[in-house]
Design a protein around this motif. Structure first.
Motif, PDB file in Angstrom:
ATOM      1  N   UNK A  98       3.851  -9.673  -4.848  1.00  9.66           N
ATOM      2  CA  UNK A  98       4.539  -8.407  -4.586  1.00  9.66           C
ATOM      3  C   UNK A  98       6.017  -8.538  -4.919  1.00  9.66           C
ATOM      4  N   UNK A  99       6.571  -7.490  -5.512  1.00  4.72           N
ATOM      5  CA  UNK A  99       8.015  -7.422  -5.742  1.00  4.72           C
ATOM      6  C   UNK A  99       8.719  -7.320  -4.394  1.00  4.72           C
ATOM      7  N   UNK A 100       9.648  -8.241  -4.109  1.00  2.00           N
ATOM      8  CA  UNK A 100      10.328  -8.242  -2.817  1.00  2.00           C
ATOM      9  C   UNK A 100      11.303  -7.079  -2.661  1.00  2.00           C
ATOM     10  N   UNK A 101      11.649  -6.427  -3.773  1.00  2.00           N
ATOM     11  CA  UNK A 101      12.547  -5.278  -3.685  1.00  2.00           C
ATOM     12  C   UNK A 101      11.827  -3.990  -3.362  1.00  2.00           C
ATOM     13  N   UNK A 102      10.676  -3.766  -3.994  1.00  2.00           N
ATOM     14  CA  UNK A 102       9.953  -2.493  -3.831  1.00  2.00           C
ATOM     15  C   UNK A 102       8.601  -2.660  -3.149  1.00  2.00           C
ATOM     16  N   UNK A 103       8.066  -3.878  -3.116  1.00  2.00           N
ATOM     17  CA  UNK A 103       6.732  -4.219  -2.601  1.00  2.00           C
ATOM     18  C   UNK A 103       5.599  -3.785  -3.528  1.00  2.00           C
ATOM     19  N   UNK A 151       0.826  -1.208   0.000  1.00  2.00           N
ATOM     20  CA  UNK A 151       0.000   0.000   0.000  1.00  2.00           C
ATOM     21  C   UNK A 151       0.863   1.262   0.000  1.00  2.00           C
ATOM     22  N   UNK A 152       1.899   1.276   0.832  1.00  4.48           N
ATOM     23  CA  UNK A 152       2.798   2.426   0.908  1.00  4.48           C
ATOM     24  C   UNK A 152       3.553   2.618  -0.396  1.00  4.48           C
ATOM     25  N   UNK A 153       4.076   1.517  -0.949  1.00  6.84           N
ATOM     26  CA  UNK A 153       4.860   1.600  -2.178  1.00  6.84           C
ATOM     27  C   UNK A 153       4.006   2.076  -3.346  1.00  6.84           C
ATOM     28  N   UNK A 154       2.801   1.547  -3.450  1.00  6.29           N
ATOM     29  CA  UNK A 154       1.927   1.860  -4.576  1.00  6.29           C
ATOM     30  C   UNK A 154       1.584   3.352  -4.626  1.00  6.29           C
ATOM     31  N   UNK A 185       2.080  -7.873 -14.489  1.00  9.25           N
ATOM     32  CA  UNK A 185       3.108  -6.952 -14.980  1.00  9.25           C
ATOM     33  C   UNK A 185       4.143  -7.728 -15.789  1.00  9.25           C
ATOM     34  N   UNK A 186       4.536  -7.175 -16.931  1.00 10.42           N
ATOM     35  CA  UNK A 186       5.593  -7.789 -17.740  1.00 10.42           C
ATOM     36  C   UNK A 186       6.859  -6.929 -17.741  1.00 10.42           C
ATOM     37  N   UNK A 187       6.735  -5.677 -17.337  1.00  7.69           N
ATOM     38  CA  UNK A 187       7.900  -4.798 -17.245  1.00  7.69           C
ATOM     39  C   UNK A 187       7.628  -3.723 -16.202  1.00  7.69           C
ATOM     40  N   UNK A 188       8.623  -3.451 -15.349  1.00 10.90           N
ATOM     41  CA  UNK A 188       8.465  -2.449 -14.298  1.00 10.90           C
ATOM     42  C   UNK A 188       9.722  -1.601 -14.219  1.00 10.90           C
ATOM     43  N   UNK A 189       9.533  -0.304 -14.126  1.00 12.40           N
ATOM     44  CA  UNK A 189      10.656   0.613 -13.968  1.00 12.40           C
ATOM     45  C   UNK A 189      10.348   1.572 -12.818  1.00 12.40           C
ATOM     46  N   UNK A 190      11.264   1.654 -11.851  1.00 12.78           N
ATOM     47  CA  UNK A 190      11.107   2.536 -10.692  1.00 12.78           C
ATOM     48  C   UNK A 190      12.185   3.602 -10.741  1.00 12.78           C
ATOM     49  N   UNK A 191      11.815   4.849 -10.478  1.00  7.15           N
ATOM     50  CA  UNK A 191      12.792   5.944 -10.501  1.00  7.15           C
ATOM     51  C   UNK A 191      12.696   6.755  -9.213  1.00  7.15           C
ATOM     52  N   UNK A 192      13.805   7.406  -8.862  1.00  5.87           N
ATOM     53  CA  UNK A 192      13.827   8.229  -7.647  1.00  5.87           C
ATOM     54  C   UNK A 192      13.073   9.541  -7.841  1.00  5.87           C
TER      55      UNK A 192
END
Length: 338
Positions: A179-184, A54-57, A204-211
């Motif tokens: 859930x992704x164990x790195x980002x949740x 919930x927090x990550x999303x 999901x087939x592709x995920x990109x996280x940015x700061x």
């Protein structure tokens, strides 16, 4: 005699050497279960994982490419999410067929579709993928669901953990969320019926996280949006009001008003929206009887049910991600307000 004394002394010496080792071994055997118990307590619970999701999303900047599958129909879609000055912004698009896009930011959502005039609506409800499950109040939701860790897997190249949300009654579906164990962040969601059949899947087939938030979506937040669509007001003085006498545990009426539908050109119909924090169910009630008064219509697409039934001299239409038994009980409980 001397030989016997020597043997006694030797036995005593050996017992002095061995006894501390036996004691240490015994203490170790007692301590091990306590250590194991401590290790088990330290492991995150299913509820902890879900709250982390919930927090990550809501707080991360990310782009998700995903597939929505229902009844062998696969639709590729994209979600771009960011946080600008504490406000969430979400851009959503279908990747196949005619262009269909939406942008949600600062209390409104704008829709763009090829061949039609774009428009905006006032809305504070998150409309993006995984939103219903990710924004659920899991703590209070344990009245309706049981949370269980199923194990680990790999989704979209990411290490993931699977959490099953088991319905405690027959009136709602169960879910499995990975859930992704790195980002949740959520990577996959299955909607499951009581026979453990997957009715609908989002993966999901592709995920990109940015700061930082994407410059492109940040630019979208500064652009003008289409005019807000205002729905015409309807007169309700001569329209019968209706009550729903039965709802599954956790569901409540969050909206009750009048709508005009294409199939009812003259009279508006009563509209109720029911919600349990994950699922929204629309109930339309018209006093105009259908020609097929004694029949019912059932249409199922993935997890979504469209149910029509004549009840108490009214036509009831129910739309939502609920089992048939739930729609039948809701329809049977609808009664006019006298």
């Amino acid at each position: 005699m001397k030989h016997r004394l020597f043997l006694v002394a030797l036995v005593s010496l050996i017992s002095l050497i061995v006894s501390p080792q036996l004691m240490a071994s015994s203490e170790s055997e007692v301590a091990q279960p306590e250590q194991a118990k401590t290790a088990q307590v330290a492991l995150p619970s299913a509820l902890t994982y879900l709250n982390n999701m919930k927090q990550a999303y809501n707080n991360l900047n990310y782009t998700l490419l995903y597939l929505n599958t229902a009844q062998n129909k696969i639709e590729p879609k994209q979600l771009v999410h960011g946080v600008i000055d504490g406000k969430r912004i979400s851009y959503f698009t279908y990747l196949n067929g005619a262009m269909r896009e939406s942008l949600q930011f600062d209390g409104k959502i704008s829709f763009y579709q090829q061949g039609t005039k774009p428009y905006s609506l006032i809305s504070h409800q998150d409309q993006s993928v995984f939103a219903d499950i990710a924004n659920f109040d899991f703590k209070s939701g344990n009245r309706s669901y049981e949370y269980i860790i199923l194990g680990k897997d790999r989704i979209a190249g990411k290490k993931a953990i699977a959490i099953r949300m088991i319905s405690k009654d027959k009136y709602r579906y169960s879910y499995i969320v990975w859930l992704d164990l790195g980002s949740y962040l959520p990577l996959r969601l299955d909607i499951i019926n009581k026979s453990n059949i997957i009715l609908e899947q989002t993966m999901v087939v592709s995920m990109n996280i940015s700061h930082t938030v994407s410059p492109w979506i940040k630019q979208l937040s500064t652009q003008s949006t289409p005019d807000i669509l205002t729905l015409p007001q309807t007169t309700t003085s001569n329209i019968a009001q209706w009550n729903v006498d039965w709802l599954p545990t956790g569901f409540k009426v969050i909206k009750d008003d009048q709508h005009k539908l294409m199939m009812h050109d003259t009279d508006p119909v009563s509209y109720l929206m029911l919600n349990d924090g994950i699922v929204s169910v629309s109930v339309y009630i018209s006093s105009n009887k259908s020609l097929l008064a004694d029949q019912q219509t059932i249409i199922q697409r993935g997890g979504t049910l469209i149910y029509t039934k004549q009840v108490n001299n009214a036509e009831v239409n129910i739309i939502g991600q609920i089992p048939l038994v739930t729609a039948e009980k809701i329809a049977a409980s609808i009664k006019p307000v006298h």
